[in-house]
Design a protein around this motif. Structure first.
Motif, short mmCIF file in Angstrom:
data_model
loop_
_atom_site.label_atom_id
_atom_site.label_comp_id
_atom_site.label_asym_id
_atom_site.label_seq_id
_atom_site.Cartn_x
_atom_site.Cartn_y
_atom_site.Cartn_z
N ALA A 24 0.84 -1.19 0.00
CA ALA A 24 0.00 0.00 0.00
C ALA A 24 0.88 1.24 0.00
CB ALA A 24 -0.90 0.01 1.23
N PRO A 25 0.45 2.32 -0.71
CA PRO A 25 1.24 3.54 -0.73
C PRO A 25 1.33 4.16 0.67
CG PRO A 25 -0.93 3.90 -1.69
CD PRO A 25 -0.79 2.43 -1.48
N THR A 26 2.38 4.89 0.90
CA THR A 26 2.59 5.52 2.20
C THR A 26 1.39 6.36 2.60
OG1 THR A 26 4.95 5.60 1.75
CG2 THR A 26 4.12 7.01 3.50
N ASN A 27 0.89 6.14 3.80
CA ASN A 27 -0.23 6.89 4.38
C ASN A 27 -1.57 6.62 3.71
OD1 ASN A 27 1.49 8.15 6.23
ND2 ASN A 27 1.96 9.80 4.80
N ALA A 28 -1.59 5.83 2.64
CA ALA A 28 -2.85 5.65 1.92
C ALA A 28 -3.78 4.67 2.62
CB ALA A 28 -2.58 5.17 0.50
N SER A 29 -3.27 3.91 3.57
CA SER A 29 -4.11 2.93 4.23
C SER A 29 -5.00 3.56 5.29
CB SER A 29 -3.24 1.85 4.87
OG SER A 29 -2.38 2.44 5.83
N SER A 30 -4.83 4.82 5.57
CA SER A 30 -5.63 5.49 6.58
C SER A 30 -6.62 6.43 5.93
CB SER A 30 -4.73 6.29 7.52
OG SER A 30 -5.52 7.10 8.39
N ALA A 31 -7.91 6.24 6.26
CA ALA A 31 -8.94 7.12 5.71
C ALA A 31 -8.88 8.51 6.31
CB ALA A 31 -10.32 6.51 5.96
N SER A 32 -8.02 8.71 7.32
CA SER A 32 -7.96 10.02 7.96
C SER A 32 -7.07 11.00 7.20
CB SER A 32 -7.43 9.88 9.39
OG SER A 32 -6.11 9.36 9.38
N ASP A 33 -6.20 10.51 6.32
CA ASP A 33 -5.30 11.38 5.57
C ASP A 33 -5.94 11.69 4.22
OD1 ASP A 33 -3.29 12.77 4.42
OD2 ASP A 33 -1.78 11.18 4.54
N LEU A 34 -6.64 12.81 4.15
CA LEU A 34 -7.40 13.12 2.94
C LEU A 34 -6.61 13.93 1.92
CD1 LEU A 34 -10.85 14.07 4.53
CD2 LEU A 34 -10.01 11.82 3.77
N GLY A 207 -17.62 3.51 3.73
CA GLY A 207 -17.16 2.84 2.52
C GLY A 207 -15.75 3.24 2.15
N PHE A 208 -15.41 4.51 2.38
CA PHE A 208 -14.04 4.96 2.11
C PHE A 208 -13.05 4.26 3.04
CE2 PHE A 208 -10.71 8.39 2.75
CZ PHE A 208 -10.05 8.13 1.57
N GLU A 209 -13.43 4.09 4.29
CA GLU A 209 -12.56 3.37 5.23
C GLU A 209 -12.34 1.93 4.76
OE1 GLU A 209 -12.90 3.64 9.42
OE2 GLU A 209 -13.97 5.56 9.37
N ILE A 210 -13.41 1.31 4.28
CA ILE A 210 -13.28 -0.06 3.76
C ILE A 210 -12.39 -0.07 2.52
CG2 ILE A 210 -14.57 -1.95 2.69
CD1 ILE A 210 -16.95 -1.07 4.51
N PHE A 211 -12.57 0.92 1.65
CA PHE A 211 -11.78 1.05 0.43
C PHE A 211 -10.29 1.12 0.75
CE2 PHE A 211 -9.83 3.40 -3.05
CZ PHE A 211 -10.45 2.92 -4.18
N THR A 212 -9.95 1.85 1.83
CA THR A 212 -8.54 2.08 2.16
C THR A 212 -7.99 1.11 3.20
OG1 THR A 212 -9.24 3.74 3.80
CG2 THR A 212 -8.66 4.54 1.60
N SER A 213 -8.81 0.16 3.66
CA SER A 213 -8.31 -0.77 4.68
C SER A 213 -8.73 -2.20 4.35
CB SER A 213 -8.79 -0.35 6.07
OG SER A 213 -10.21 -0.22 6.10
N LYS A 214 -9.81 -2.68 4.94
CA LYS A 214 -10.21 -4.08 4.80
C LYS A 214 -10.39 -4.50 3.35
CE LYS A 214 -13.71 -7.42 6.30
NZ LYS A 214 -14.91 -7.64 7.15
N GLY A 215 -10.98 -3.62 2.53
CA GLY A 215 -11.23 -3.97 1.13
C GLY A 215 -9.98 -4.11 0.30
N GLY A 216 -8.91 -3.45 0.70
CA GLY A 216 -7.66 -3.51 -0.04
C GLY A 216 -7.68 -2.82 -1.39
N CYS A 217 -8.74 -2.08 -1.70
CA CYS A 217 -8.89 -1.44 -3.02
C CYS A 217 -7.74 -0.47 -3.31
CB CYS A 217 -10.21 -0.69 -3.07
SG CYS A 217 -11.62 -1.58 -2.42
#
Length: 340
Positions: A24-34, A207-217
């Protein structure tokens, strides 16, 4: 002229590659970094004579010489410059793959499903060669002849390019200048990451949190473009060789470019072969891990429950603005007229 619009140049959706396969790209796994999702400034292309010339060429069916097929008939503005078909219209079946949407094409780094072009101008030149030439002709020769036969275009090209003869490279440059103006960056998601806390529903935020974490999108749909511009085999189980056709590398067989996702709700059907009709179908496909019969499939089952899948769907809808793009039909030159 038989249409006021433009077709899709195909889209696959990669909503969840196996976490073990892609970093995963740096910091991209957290939905808090917009901030990492904010698009850079749009390509700086003003409404110049070159853009106007490209717009005319895009809508003009005489480009292909049969007065029936224009770029605009396979790239419809209301569908984000895609065509809404699994495969191209019957007259264009030789192209074979789902038509990729052109909205925000100026941001892309690779082109076509198999990445056989690395610049927008090169992609257009290749497409013109495929669409307008037989095997015995110089690439693009027929299209150059069709445009050169019209006095209005001859004068316009002379004025813009200061040359006496029209070339396929100049036609490609004009079309590229126009396509770079097709930018959309005002989706609910874009408004949210720019400070409008009410632009997304709570479910879409989940959904964005899932996109950037559990979903692995996010491992393939990386910020800020929602694409890593790379090529992956996601287990569609088709006979299309994909990227292998370009590189000849065994690892590239069945691999296709990761599409960007802004405006994705209006670009159905999905995948390189248009085999999935809806975004819900796409999420289900990734959730199951793709076609498990394909030994080269890079996906693994994700395990989202029904509520999580629906939240992810709501997030994908938030990547599309409320109103489809519109494009006024340009005045086309007659054989003796100057383009407007």
């Amino acid at each position: 002229i038989r249409t006021h619009a433009l077709c899709t140049i195909g889209m696959i959706l990669m909503l969840g590659a196996s976490p073990s396969l892609f970093a995963a790209p740096t910091n991209a796994s957290s939905a808090s970094d917009l901030s990492i999702w904010r698009l850079p400034p749009a390509p700086s292309v003003k409404d110049t004579p070159l853009v106007g010339l490209g717009r005319q060429l895009f809508f003009d069916p005489r480009l292909t010489g049969n007065d029936a097929i224009s770029c605009a008939q396979c790239h419809l503005p209301g569908l984000e410059y895609s065509d809404g078909r699994p495969r191209p219209m019957p007259q264009q079946l030789t192209l074979g793959r789902n038509t990729i949407a052109l909205i925000n094409v100026g941001y892309r780094k690779t082109f076509f499903w198999d990445g056989r072009a690395d610049s927008l101008t090169a992609a257009i030149t290749a497409h013109l060669a495929e669409s307008g030439s037989s095997a015995s002709e110089h690439p693009g020769h027929a299209i150059v002849a069709n445009v050169s036969a019209l006095g209005g275009y001859r004068r316009a090209f002379a004025r813009v390019f200061h040359a006496q003869q029209i070339t396929v490279q100049e036609i490609s440059q004009a079309l590229a200048a126009y396509l770079q103006t097709l930018s959309e960056r005002d989706t609910p998601f874009d408004r949210w990451i720019n400070g409008d806390t009410h632009a997304l529903s709570d479910e879409a935020k989940q959904g964005f949190e899932i996109f950037t974490s559990k979903g692995g999108c996010v491992r393939c749909h990386t910020p800020p473009y929602f694409s890593d511009s790379h090529f992956h085999n996601i287990g569609i189980n088709s006979i299309d060789p994909g990227r292998y056709e370009v590189t000849g590398k065994a690892d590239d067989r069945g691999a296709f470019r990761t599409p960007d996702l802004r405006q994705v709700a209006r670009t159905a059907p999905y995948m390189h072969n248009g085999s999935l009709a809806t975004l819900a179908d796409v999420i289900d496909f990734y959730n199951k891990g793709g076609d498990r019969l394909d030994p080269s499939n890079e996906l693994k089952p994700i395990g989202l429950n029904a509520k999580e899948q629906h939240a992810l769907l709501m997030f994908l809808y938030a990547l599309t603005n409320e109103h489809p793009p519109t494009e006024p039909f340009p005045v086309l030159p007659a054989s003796g007229e100057m383009p407007q």
